[in-house]
Design an enzyme around this catalytic site. Structure first.
Site, PDB file in Angstrom:
ATOM      1  N   LYS A  35       2.031   4.404  -7.707  1.00 21.11           N
ATOM      2  CA  LYS A  35       2.752   3.594  -6.707  1.00 21.11           C
ATOM      3  C   LYS A  35       2.645   2.097  -6.994  1.00 21.11           C
ATOM      4  O   LYS A  35       3.606   1.359  -6.785  1.00 21.11           O
ATOM      5  CB  LYS A  35       2.254   3.904  -5.302  1.00 21.11           C
ATOM      6  CG  LYS A  35       0.817   3.539  -5.025  1.00 21.11           C
ATOM      7  CD  LYS A  35       0.438   3.888  -3.603  1.00 21.11           C
ATOM      8  CE  LYS A  35      -1.012   3.557  -3.319  1.00 21.11           C
ATOM      9  NZ  LYS A  35      -1.327   2.140  -3.415  1.00 21.11           N
ATOM     10  N   THR A  36       1.483   1.643  -7.482  1.00 26.18           N
ATOM     11  CA  THR A  36       1.328   0.214  -7.784  1.00 26.18           C
ATOM     12  C   THR A  36       2.260  -0.194  -8.925  1.00 26.18           C
ATOM     13  O   THR A  36       2.854  -1.280  -8.909  1.00 26.18           O
ATOM     14  CB  THR A  36      -0.136  -0.111  -8.152  1.00 26.18           C
ATOM     15  OG1 THR A  36      -0.988   0.326  -7.091  1.00 26.18           O
ATOM     16  CG2 THR A  36      -0.336  -1.596  -8.374  1.00 26.18           C
ATOM     17  N   ASP A 222       2.556  -2.035   0.763  1.00 24.88           N
ATOM     18  CA  ASP A 222       1.711  -1.004   0.152  1.00 24.88           C
ATOM     19  C   ASP A 222       0.905  -0.283   1.241  1.00 24.88           C
ATOM     20  O   ASP A 222       0.615  -0.858   2.292  1.00 24.88           O
ATOM     21  CB  ASP A 222       0.757  -1.674  -0.848  1.00 24.88           C
ATOM     22  CG  ASP A 222       0.060  -0.673  -1.752  1.00 24.88           C
ATOM     23  OD1 ASP A 222       0.471   0.504  -1.784  1.00 24.88           O
ATOM     24  OD2 ASP A 222      -0.904  -1.071  -2.441  1.00 24.88           O
ATOM     25  N   GLU A 223       0.547   0.988   0.998  1.00 27.74           N
ATOM     26  CA  GLU A 223      -0.290   1.787   1.908  1.00 27.74           C
ATOM     27  C   GLU A 223       0.272   1.782   3.335  1.00 27.74           C
ATOM     28  O   GLU A 223      -0.447   1.586   4.319  1.00 27.74           O
ATOM     29  CB  GLU A 223      -1.731   1.257   1.921  1.00 27.74           C
ATOM     30  CG  GLU A 223      -2.413   1.216   0.564  1.00 27.74           C
ATOM     31  CD  GLU A 223      -2.814   2.591   0.040  1.00 27.74           C
ATOM     32  OE1 GLU A 223      -2.424   3.613   0.655  1.00 27.74           O
ATOM     33  OE2 GLU A 223      -3.514   2.654  -0.994  1.00 27.74           O
ATOM     34  N   GLN A 253      -2.405  10.973   2.956  1.00 26.63           N
ATOM     35  CA  GLN A 253      -3.650  10.217   2.810  1.00 26.63           C
ATOM     36  C   GLN A 253      -3.879   9.272   3.992  1.00 26.63           C
ATOM     37  O   GLN A 253      -4.603   8.290   3.877  1.00 26.63           O
ATOM     38  CB  GLN A 253      -3.644   9.425   1.500  1.00 26.63           C
ATOM     39  CG  GLN A 253      -3.616  10.304   0.259  1.00 26.63           C
ATOM     40  CD  GLN A 253      -3.781   9.499  -1.022  1.00 26.63           C
ATOM     41  OE1 GLN A 253      -4.808   8.872  -1.254  1.00 26.63           O
ATOM     42  NE2 GLN A 253      -2.756   9.518  -1.863  1.00 26.63           N
ATOM     43  N   ARG A 601      -9.410  12.950  -5.623  1.00 29.01           N
ATOM     44  CA  ARG A 601     -10.155  11.913  -6.357  1.00 29.01           C
ATOM     45  C   ARG A 601     -10.571  12.437  -7.730  1.00 29.01           C
ATOM     46  O   ARG A 601     -10.937  11.665  -8.620  1.00 29.01           O
ATOM     47  CB  ARG A 601     -11.431  11.494  -5.606  1.00 29.01           C
ATOM     48  CG  ARG A 601     -11.276  10.876  -4.222  1.00 29.01           C
ATOM     49  CD  ARG A 601     -10.266   9.786  -4.171  1.00 29.01           C
ATOM     50  NE  ARG A 601      -8.958  10.318  -3.785  1.00 29.01           N
ATOM     51  CZ  ARG A 601      -7.814   9.680  -3.947  1.00 29.01           C
ATOM     52  NH1 ARG A 601      -7.785   8.483  -4.495  1.00 29.01           N
ATOM     53  NH2 ARG A 601      -6.680  10.237  -3.583  1.00 29.01           N
TER      54      ARG A 601
END
Length: 678
Positions: A35-36, A222-223, A253, A601
Site C-alpha cells: 500500500k505504501t 493512509d491506514e 486490520q 505478520r
C-alpha cells in the site's frame, strides 16, 4: 506514461489505483500488498502528470515515521530531493499547522502551546482540587480519557449528550467545560483540540473552508481503517470541492476501537462519497500461501468487512503449526525448544517474534528464556519484573525479609499515599545518616522522640506497625510467601488503590500482580523467590548479538518477521472476555481481526498454540481452546502429537458443566480436545 518506470514496477491492481485520479477512491489493501508503494507512486504520478502542484496535495499518515518514508520515496521516484510536500504529515501535525494560521477563530493566538499528557494531568488535578473532586476515586487519567473520547466524537462541552445514569459522565462534563476554558486562558490546547478546533473552524467559517477545499486537489490517507469520527469529518470537509479523496487501508486490520477508531468510516466509504471506486490489492508480497490461506479462512468468518482474497506468487511454504500443550509452562518450554533446536540455525533471532494477546503473558516466556539463556526483548512494553507495580510488590517483600533494605523502604513508605511528604523523607534520611541506622529504625526513633508532624506520624506509624505484623506472620505464624503478598496487598491498601481508582491502566496492573502471585508458587519460600527476582532483573539487558522479539499483537501491526509464535489461543484470553462482554459481536469481530493481524505478520512460519490448563490468579483452571482454532482450515495445519493421542478416545474426556456452551456453536471434535482433564 504507461511505460514510466514507477508504473512498470506495479502489478495490475496497483497500477489501476495509481492511474485512477478522478473522484473518490477506496483502496482495500490486504496485509503485505504494497500500500505504501501505491500511495507514493500515486503522489509521484499526480506531480509528474502536472495534475497538481506538490502544495495542492494533502497526504495524511498516522505516524511521523510513515510520513518521512513517503517523502523519501516520492523524492526517489521523481529523482528530485527538491520535491517539498508541504502538506504531508500526521493528522495532528497538519492540523497544528492549520490552527496556527487561524488560531483567532478558535479563541487562541498563533503562538499557542500544545500541552503534553503530564501537563493535562496537572491541570485536571488542579481543577478537581478546586471543585472538591477526590482524585483517589476519579483518577485524572480516567477523566482525560472520557474528555478525549468526547473530542474524538466532535463534541465541545456544551454539545456533549451524557447518559444520565452514568455518574462518571455526569461528574466529568462540568470538568470538561472548566478544562476547556482553562486551556483558552492559558492560550493552549491538547492533542485532541488540534483536530477538534480545526473541524469547528471549517464548519463555522465557509470562507476558510473554501480556501483549503479549493487548494487541495488531491487528498490521500493512509491506514484509513484507524480513523475516528473527527478525523473522518475533517477529511470530508477538506474534500468538499474536488472530491478526489483516496483512502488506503484494510478493514481486516482494524484493531484500535479502544482508541476511538471507527471501522464504519471504512465500510461506509462508498455511501458517504457517491460515485466512489473500490480497488482491492490482493497480491501479498510478504507471506507464504499456506499462511495466507489460514488467515483468509479465519477472517472470512467476520460479517462486517469489505471482503478480499489474498494470494501470493511465493511458494506454498510450511503448514501452519497448531500445538496443544498440557499447561502454560509447557507451552513456554515448547516455544523455547522450537527456537533452540530447530529455528536458530536457520533464522536470525531478530526475525523471530512471540505475539501475545495480553502483556502479562510474556512472564512465563521471560522466565523460561532467562533460565536457558535465550536473549529476548520486549517491544512496546516493559519486562515483567521491571514493571512499576511488580517492583512495588517486590519492594514490600524485600523490606519484610530484610529490614535494612533502605532502597525498598524509600520506594514503598508512601506507596500508597500515607501523608509522608518529601520533608519527612529528608528528615528520616538525615537521622539515618547521622546515627548510622537504617531508614526504618530512624523512622521509629523519630516517632519516639516526637519529631514527626501529627498527621504524618499516623501514616508512618501505621506503615511501621504493618511491617512488624507481616514479619510476625511469616516468621511466627509461618504463612507462605504467596499468602504474605496477598496480605500485604490487602492490608497496605495497595489493592484498593488500584481497584478504586478509575484508571484505564490499573486493570493491566492488577492482571500483572495476579501473574506475579502465580509465579511465586514456583518457589519454596520468600528467600528463594527474592533471589530469583534479583537475578532476573540484574541480567545484562544489553546483550551483544540478536534477540527474540516479544510484544502484544496490537503492537505488532505494521511489522513482519520470518517466524511468528502465537501462544495462548484460549477462550477468555483470546478472544478476550472483556472485549466480548463490552462490545458483543463487534468485539468478537475485532478480536478475530487481531488474530488475522497476528498471523499475517509471519513471512515463512506461523506457530499457534494453546494450553489445556493455565495457572491463573493463583489457581489451576481448565482452559478451552479459542473458538478461532475451530475456524482454522485443517488442510493448512500441522498438529502436534497431543492431538493424535487424544483424537478419537472420548473416554479420556470428562464434560465439565462450567464450560457448557450454546448448542450448535461447537463441533464434537472441538469439544473433545477442550475437555480433557489434566
Amino acid at each position: 506514461m504507461i511505460n514510466s518506470e514507477y508504473l512498470n514496477n506495479l502489478n495490475n491492481a496497483q497500477k489501476e489505483a495509481v492511474l485512477y485520479l478522478d473522484g473518490p477512491l477506496l483502496i482495500v489493501a490486504g496485509a503485505g500488498s504494497g500500500k505504501t508503494k501505491v500511495l507514493t507512486s500515486r503522489i509521484a504520478h499526480i506531480i509528474n502528470e502536472k495534475k497538481a502542484f506538490p502544495n495542492q496535495i494533502l497526504s495524511v499518515t498516522f505516524t511521523n515515521k510513515a510520513a518521512k518514508e513517503m517523502q523519501n520515496r516520492v523524492s526517489s521516484i521523481l529523482n528530485s530531493e527538491a520535491i517539498g510536500l508541504s502538506w504531508l504529515g500526521t493528522f495532528h501535525s497538519i492540523c497544528a499547522k492549520l490552527l496556527r494560521k487561524h488560531a483567532p477563530a478558535a479563541g487562541l493566538t498563533s503562538n499557542f502551546t500544545i500541552i503534553d499528557t503530564d501537563d493535562q494531568v496537572r491541570l485536571i488535578k488542579n481543577i478537581c482540587k478546586a471543585e472538591n473532586i477526590d482524585i483517589k476515586q476519579l483518577a485524572p487519567k480516567f477523566i482525560l480519557s472520557i474528555i478525549d473520547r468526547w473530542k474524538n466524537k466532535g463534541f465541545h462541552p456544551d454539545e456533549v449528550v451524557i447518559n444520565k445514569n452514568d455518574i462518571f459522565e455526569r461528574t466529568i462534563r462540568p470538568l470538561y467545560k472548566i478544562y476547556q476554558q482553562k486551556l483558552l486562558d492559558l492560550n493552549a490546547c491538547d492533542f485532541g483540540d488540534l483536530i477538534l478546533h480545526v473541524v469547528k473552524i471549517l464548519e463555522k467559517n465557509h470562507d476558510i473552508r473554501n480556501i483549503y477545499s479549493n487548494n487541495f486537489k488531491y487528498i490521500l490517507v493512509d491506514e484509513y481503517q484507524d480513523t475516528n469520527y473527527i478525523q473522518s469529518r475533517w477529511l470530508n470537509l477538506l474534500s468538499e470541492k474536488h472530491k478526489n479523496l483516496c483512502c488506503v487501508g484494510d478493514d481486516d486490520q482494524s484493531i484500535y476501537s479502544w482508541r476511538g477508531a471507527e471501522i464504519k468510516n471504512f465500510l461506509e466509504f462508498d455511501q458517504v462519497y457517491k460515485n466512489s471506486k473500490v480497488i482491492r490489492l490482493e497480491e501479498n508480497y510478504r507471506s507464504s500461501q499456506n499462511i495466507l490461506s489460514v488467515a483468509s479462512n479465519l477472517i472470512a468468518n467476520n460479517q462486517n468487512r469489505v471482503g478480499k482474497t489474498l494470494k501470493t506468487t511465493m511458494e506454498e511454504g510450511d503448514l501452519v503449526k497448531l500445538n496443544c500443550f498440557k499447561n502454560g509452562k509447557d507451552e513456554a518450554i515448547g516455544v523455547s525448544d522450537e527456537i533452540e533446536k530447530k529455528l536458530k540455525k536457520k533464522y536470525s533471532f531478530n526475525n523471530i517474534a512471540i505475539l501475545v494477546r495480553a502483556i502479562f503473558q510474556t512472564r512465563e516466556f521471560e522466565e523460561r528464556f532467562l533460565k536457558i539463556g535465550l536473549p529476548y526483548r520486549i517491544l512496546g512494553g516493559t519486562k515483567f519484573y521491571e514493571r512499576a507495580e511488580i517492583k512495588d510488590c517486590v519492594a514490600y517483600l524485600r523490606l519484610i525479609h530484610q529490614p535494612k533494605d533502605d532502597l525498598a523502604f524509600d520506594r514503598i513508605v508512601n506507596n500508597p499515599k500515607r501523608a509522608i511528604g518529601e520533608s519527612t523523607i529528608k528528615l528520616i534520611h538525615e537521622f539515618s545518616k547521622t546515627n548510622a541506622v537504617s531508614l526504618e529504625i530512624a523512622s521509629k526513633k523519630l516517632i519516639e522522640e516526637n519529631l514527626i508532624k501529627p498527621k504524618t506520624k499516623i501514616g508512618l506509624s501505621s506503615f511501621l506497625f504493618l511491617m512488624d505484623k507481616w514479619r510476625n506472620d511469616i516468621n511466627i505464624k509461618k504463612i507462605n510467601h504467596v499468602k504474605l503478598l496477598q496480605l500485604v496487598l490487602d492490608e497496605s491498601g495497595y489493592s484498593s488503590m488500584l481497584k478504586n481508582k478509575k484508571d484505564l491502566e490499573n486493570e493491566n496492573r492488577l492482571e500483572n500482580i495476579k501473574e506475579l502471585l502465580s509465579a511465586m508458587k514456583d518457589f519454596d519460600n520468600l528467600e528463594n523467590f527474592l533471589e530469583h527476582v534479583a537475578l532476573a532483573t540484574s541480567v545484562d539487558q544489553d546483550w551483544d548479538g540478536e534477540k527474540v522479539n516479544m510484544m502484544t499483537m496490537h503492537g505488532s501491526k505494521g511489522l513482519e518477521f520470518d517466524v511468528v509464535f502465537l501462544p495462548g489461543w484460549e477462550e477468555g484470553l483470546f478472544p478476550h472476555q472483556k472485549s466480548i462482554e463490552e462490545k458483543g459481536q463487534n468485539g468478537l469481530e475485532e478480536e478475530r481481526r487481531l488474530a488475522y493481524v497476528g498471523i499475517t505478520r509471519a513471512k515463512k512460519k506461523a506457530l499457534i498454540s494453546f494450553a489445556m490448563n493455565r495457572f491463573y490468579q493463583g489457581n489451576w483452571i481448565d482452559s478451552m481452546a479459542s473458538r478461532f482454532i475451530e475456524e482454522l482450515p485443517e488442510k493448512f495445519l500441522e498438529k502436534n502429537s497431543f492431538f493424535d493421542d487424544s483424537k478419537d478416545n472420548e473416554e479420556d474426556f470428562e464434560f465439565n458443566q462450567d464450560f457448557e456452551i450454546e448448542e450448535g456453536t461447537r463441533s464434537p471434535g472441538w469439544i473433545r480436545y477442550q475437555k480433557r482433564i489434566k
